[in-house]
Design a protein around this motif. Structure first.
Motif, PDB file in Angstrom:
ATOM      1  N   SER A  64       0.831  -1.203   0.000  1.00  0.00           N
ATOM      2  CA  SER A  64       0.000   0.000   0.000  1.00  0.00           C
ATOM      3  C   SER A  64       0.867   1.256   0.000  1.00  0.00           C
ATOM      4  N   LEU A  75      -4.966   6.655   2.125  1.00  0.00           N
ATOM      5  CA  LEU A  75      -4.621   5.544   1.248  1.00  0.00           C
ATOM      6  C   LEU A  75      -4.718   5.992  -0.211  1.00  0.00           C
ATOM      7  N   HIS A  78      -3.568   0.385  -3.183  1.00  0.00           N
ATOM      8  CA  HIS A  78      -3.436  -0.871  -2.442  1.00  0.00           C
ATOM      9  C   HIS A  78      -3.426  -2.017  -3.455  1.00  0.00           C
TER      10      HIS A  78
END
Length: 80
Positions: A64, A75, A78
């Protein structure tokens, strides 16, 4: 801008670290407890180029990629 990258293996973390050192400041460190990782080692780095695009890291092995925003992590990518 600072990024934090997690990995499936410690070997992948070492290879990634050696490659991104050429892009700016980088350091290996333990993964923060609020994030999940298979190996427990992450790389935190700040690219020297202001126009750096995290998508450029797509060819490297990682789990990630997060952008560090103060005390939180956003984020970006991923890979399972």
């Amino acid at each position: 801008m600072t990024f934090l990258v997690t990995f499936h293996t410690h070997f992948d973390a070492n290879v990634f670290f050696r490659k991104v050192k050429a892009l700016g400041q980088a350091r290996m460190k333990p993964v923060p407890r609020v994030l999940s990782s298979s190996c427990g080692t992450c790389v935190e780095f700040s690219p020297a180029a202001a126009d750096f695009d995290a998508a450029a890291l797509a060819a490297m092995e990682y789990e990630s990629i997060y952008r560090i925003e103060g005390e939180s992590f956003e984020l970006l990518y991923h890979i399972d």
